[in-house]
Design an enzyme around this catalytic site. Structure first.
Site, short mmCIF file in Angstrom:
data_model
loop_
_atom_site.label_atom_id
_atom_site.label_comp_id
_atom_site.label_asym_id
_atom_site.label_seq_id
_atom_site.Cartn_x
_atom_site.Cartn_y
_atom_site.Cartn_z
N CYS A 104 45.67 29.92 -2.28
CA CYS A 104 46.06 28.55 -1.92
C CYS A 104 47.57 28.34 -1.95
O CYS A 104 48.10 27.52 -1.19
CB CYS A 104 45.37 27.54 -2.83
SG CYS A 104 45.50 27.92 -4.57
N ASP A 147 -7.46 -1.93 4.31
CA ASP A 147 -6.09 -1.49 4.63
C ASP A 147 -5.85 -1.37 6.13
O ASP A 147 -5.15 -0.47 6.61
CB ASP A 147 -5.77 -0.15 3.95
CG ASP A 147 -5.98 -0.20 2.45
OD1 ASP A 147 -5.80 -1.28 1.88
OD2 ASP A 147 -6.32 0.85 1.86
N HIS A 200 0.85 -1.19 0.00
CA HIS A 200 0.00 0.00 0.00
C HIS A 200 0.89 1.24 0.00
O HIS A 200 1.78 1.37 0.85
CB HIS A 200 -0.90 0.02 1.24
CG HIS A 200 -1.89 1.15 1.23
ND1 HIS A 200 -3.04 1.12 0.49
CD2 HIS A 200 -1.87 2.36 1.85
CE1 HIS A 200 -3.71 2.25 0.67
NE2 HIS A 200 -3.01 3.02 1.50
#
Length: 922
Positions: A727, A164, A128
């Site tokens: 860097c 269900d 389901h």
């Protein structure tokens, strides 16, 4: 994810378990989902003793029936199991004859009698599509969206005589994205995970480990099946509720409203978080405010004033159009077909006939879906057309837009002729008057050629480091956005125009993009300055200038990527030819830092694109704006949709998901070493190719035989260039003892001449640090240096003015054990240590005594000494009597914990290529 509720589920729903026992199964149901469950159960070793499905429709068997019949499994096609409320005994008897031990109902639209449900030894289990007890009944997926649930999922439960209500065996759940449709949830999660879970449930039952957990009544809901008559849009609701109603009914049964006296069904809705766009008003019955037909679709308004964008509209006769074409829908005249196009039309007619075998003749008026075709047949039809006409790119949506044969042929011909060109890219800018110009800045995610809000609607503020003010609220990409961007990049690489484009044409697009970057260089440099704090003149020359050069350099490489022929031993008496091909890798993820936002994008993206890959790029969270402007320029240059995707947002979320994503085949990263290590771990999930440019502590050695004034000038540039946010910045200077004091004195004199201020002021030498947290980290770094005993000669403090400014700083007497001698500052901090006169090998040992190896420098007039030291230095780049001299043609990258792989130069291409060896015998 397993639902947390019943704790027992966590202990038994394990994907890694090994199951021993096998069962005899009856499959009751239908659809492709049922077919997949059937195939997987048989592959797992279970015996399917019977398949009970629906009768053929329009002469076509259900997919589950087709699979079972192919395997020789008994198939029963009962139109019903009950008559007048009672079981049909002949049907029940036929069912019992197969001797099933368990009934498996993956998807079933029929009412099954309890005589059948309870008959097998183990009873029956049902799939389901909701998290029970919520959304019992039919249309569960629809109601999940209609009610705005944040979680969707499925339940496998034991059938009982309620609707269900049976005990739960297992449950799983997923997040619901802001613009997810029923199809999105089904295809992404409910279908693939549901198939796996059905098999797992059967295995658990076979081994006697399946739980039966009673459903709680608390939170239980029941909603009936949604039908067309009750899907009318109620307009007195907020925009979010309107959106949920429309997407909850997409594609069946379709939310509708009355427009111009006829029922019009709305498809493809999304929340629109932007200013009200220009458009032509469209009166809609019941709506307090007219809609707007815009370039992007139909904009409708909730009672809260917020907006929903609807992409497609369908009329009562079944015709579907783009909502943007509402007022011009009837203006298209039929095309006169060439002989070649007539042949294509007949080929398509034959493909339709092969699918619609129940239809005697395919007429111009034949409707694909009304003749019995389903979504499964859409895929088949498009694939068959693609096999015959590879240049014709059709999408599923095209079939829904032209369901009648004549309309479909006309649409296909227009596409083949290129008459369906995309409309101009629509961008919602944040505009600012700054630097004597108006800068227009996109702020949304760029996915598949469109600027869109993040799936969950989240944003964050990007800050101007000059004064701390907010520049813009930028979309913060979610997991769902990453998945969309990767899917778009994968589609563009595997099936799109980019993947078929010849190398020279690829280069032409890259040249055009470089030209546009140059045309917009002043606007790009201005955005870079206000977003990252870069001094404007430096941004113009380096940040933007080198980006342009990088794209031009790699554009020239596109048609020069070559393999090789290799002589091998011949398989006599035959001959062999062995050659290699250089191929693109596929979807590449690129994650860049905040110090050079556009230049870092260019260094990686240009090589990536030149090699023929597609990319998903995540800019640094604090500097997204030039990357998004770049996305706009790439669209203007004509790059096909999906080739370039830009996702601003959190590195921990977007970057991490990209590094783990199974469809990403390469990741290029520039950033910190700890983050690089985490990326390597994540990339191991599918063994991605990785290149990393990480932290540095680059040594600069200054000998007493140097040109001292030049060494001072270059040494300052090595440290203070771009505010030290560089860097390859010289993280530690070693100055020979005899010139040490004079060197320091000259440096301080020059620092005092530097102008600190607004980066847009052309006379400014030193701008603000990139963001507040980084400034605070630098101040702490300086405090640590002082505490450990280093001498603070100059600076070390925040400048007393608004924004994130720091004084250029100088430390001396720095000993090797100190924190500032070992760790990178990534800021304007000069760290100076002495070395004894003539101690070349000693200073070499000290320079190499670091886990980093990105760059290094030497100042000396003795070329023999310089070359000797350059051989010994453990760094990817060595500068001699210069510093920061990078070039697009020279490879750039580090050793040790500064990473591996190269940016720039020919070597960078190889980071984005793979080598295939081919041997032919003749």
């Amino acid at each position: 994810m397993l639902r947390a509720a019943p704790r027992l589920l966590r202990t038994i729903c394990t994907t890694g378990a090994v199951y021993q026992n096998k069962l005899k199964l009856a499959l009751i149901g239908q659809s492709i989902f049922g077919q997949e469950v059937y195939n997987k159960l048989r592959k797992e070793g279970h015996k399917v003793v019977g398949v009970f499905t629906v009768p053929d429709k329009n002469g076509q068997a259900d997919p589950l029936a087709l699979a079972a019949e192919k395997d020789g499994t008994p198939v029963f096609k009962f139109p019903r199991w009950r008559a007048k409320g009672k079981p049909i005994q002949e049907v029940v008897a036929a069912y019992k004859s197969v001797g099933a031990e368990l009934n498996v109902l993956p998807f079933c639209t029929q009412f099954i009698p309890m005589d059948v449900i309870d008959c097998p030894k183990h009873g029956s289990i049902i799939y389901h599509p909701s998290i029970l007890p919520r959304h019992r009944g039919a249309s569960a997926i629809n109601w999940t969206l209609i009610q705005g649930d944040k979680k969707a999922g499925f339940t496998i439960f034991w059938a009982d005589d309620g609707l269900d209500t049976g005990p739960i065996l297992l449950q799983r759940e997923c997040d619901v994205g802001q613009n997810d449709t029923v199809d999105d949830l089904y295809n992404r999660f409910l279908f693939p995970e549901g198939v796996k879970a059905m098999v797992e449930a059967v295995d658990l039952i076979a081994d006697g480990k399946a739980p039966r957990i009673p459903q709680p009544e608390e939170g239980a809901t029941y909603e009936g099946i949604q039908k067309k008559e009750n899907a009318e849009i109620s307009w007195d609701q907020p925009a979010a509720a309107l959106h949920n109603w429309i997407r909850g009914h997409d594609k069946v049964p379709g939310a509708w409203a009355t427009v111009d006296g006829q029922v019009v069904t709305f498809y493809g809705s999304s929340l629109l978080d932007a200013s009200v766009p220009a458009g032509q008003e469209l009166a809609i019955k019941g709506a307090s405010r007219p809609g707007l037909v815009t370039k992007n679709g139909l904009v409708i308004f909730g009672n809260d004033g917020k907006m929903v964008l609807v992409r497609n509209l369908q009329f009562e006769d079944g015709k579907m159009i783009p909502a943007s074409k509402y007022f011009s829908a009837d203006e298209t005249t039929a095309l006169e077909l060439t002989e070649e196009e007539k042949k294509m039309a007949e080929d398509i007619r034959a493909i339709w006939k092969g699918i619609l075998s129940n239809i005697a003749v395919i007429e111009d008026s034949t409707d694909f879906f009304k003749s019995g075709a389903s979504s499964m047949h859409v895929v088949r039809m498009l694939e068959e057309i693609k096999q015959k006409y590879s240049g014709l790119q059709l999408q599923n949506e095209d079939v829904y837009m032209a369901t009648k044969f004549a309309d479909f042929v006309q649409m296909a011909v227009r596409k083949l002729r290129g008459e369906d060109k995309e409309e101009e890219l629509v961008i919602d800018y944040v505009s600012k008057n700054v630097n004597n110009m108006t800068v227009n800045m996109p702020y949304q995610c760029f996915i598949n050629g469109q600027f869109i809000n993040a799936d969950d609607g989240k944003t964050y503020d990007t800050i101007n480091p000059t004064d701390g003010s907010i520049i813009a609220s930028v979309s913060s990409a979610s997991f769902a956005d990453v998945d969309k961007a990767v899917a778009a990049a994968k589609e563009a690489f595997e099936n799109g125009e980019w993947g078929r484009m010849n190398a020279r044409e690829r280069g032409r697009l890259m040249y055009r993009l470089a030209d546009l970057m140059e045309e917009y260089q002043e606007e790009l440099a201005t955005i870079e300055s206000i977003d990252s704090g870069a001094v404007y003149t430096l941004a113009l020359k380096t940040h933007i200038g080198m980006s342009v050069q990088t794209f031009r350099y790699f554009a020239g490489w596109c048609d020069k990527i070559q393999g090789a022929t290799i002589p091998i031993n011949q398989a006599r008496p035959n001959h062999n030819l062995t050659f290699t091909k250089k191929e693109p890798i596929g979807v590449c993820a690129i994650v860049i830092p905040w110090n050079y936002p556009l230049m870092m994008l260019a260094w990686k993206s240009a090589a990536c694109l030149a090699a023929g890959n597609t990319l998903v790029l995540k800019p640094a969270q604090v500097t997204p704006l030039t990357s998004l402007k770049f996305a706009e320029l790439s669209a203007k240059a004509g790059f096909p949709k999906g080739v370039i995707n830009i996702l601003p947002g959190s590195g921990g979320l977007v970057g991490q998901h990209l590094s783990k994503h199974p469809d990403v085949r390469k990741i290029g990263f520039t950033g910190s070493t700890p983050t690089g290590k985490e990326i390597m771990k994540s990339a191991a999930t599918n063994l991605k190719k990785v290149s990393l440019e990480l932290g540095g502590k680059s040594p600069l050695i200054i000998f007493n035989d140097c040109d001292l004034d030049r060494a001072v000038k270059m040494g300052m540039g090595a440290v203070y260039f771009n505010k030290g946010e560089n860097c390859i910045a010289a993280g530690r200077l070693f100055v020979e003892e005899s010139i040490h004091d004079e060197f320091v004195r000259k440096v301080v004199e020059e620092i005092k001449k530097m102008k600190i201020g607004d980066p847009l002021d052309r006379s400014t030498d030193h701008g603000p640090q990139n963001h507040k947290a980084h400034l605070e980290k630098l101040l702490q770094y300086c405090e640590t240096g002082v505490k450990e005993g280093a001498t603070l000669v100059y600076g070390g403090k925040q400048v007393c003015r608004p924004g994130f400014f720091m004084e250029p700083t100088v430390f001396t007497d720095v000993e090797d054990h100190m924190y500032i001698a070992k760790e990178e500052s990534f800021g304007p901090v000069m760290v100076i240590s002495k070395f004894k006169n003539g101690d070349v090998d000693g200073v070499l040992r000290r320079a190499n005594s670091t886990e980093y190896g990105l760059a290094s420098g030497i100042f000396t007039k003795d070329i023999s000494k310089a070359l000797y030291i350059s051989e010994k230095l453990e760094a990817g780049t060595v500068f001699i009597n210069t510093y920061n001299k990078t070039d697009v043609a020279a490879p750039f990258g580090g050793f040790k914990q500064s990473g591996f792989g190269k940016d720039l130069g020919e070597e960078a291409l190889h980071e984005y290529l793979r080598t295939k060896a081919i041997t032919v015998e003749y």
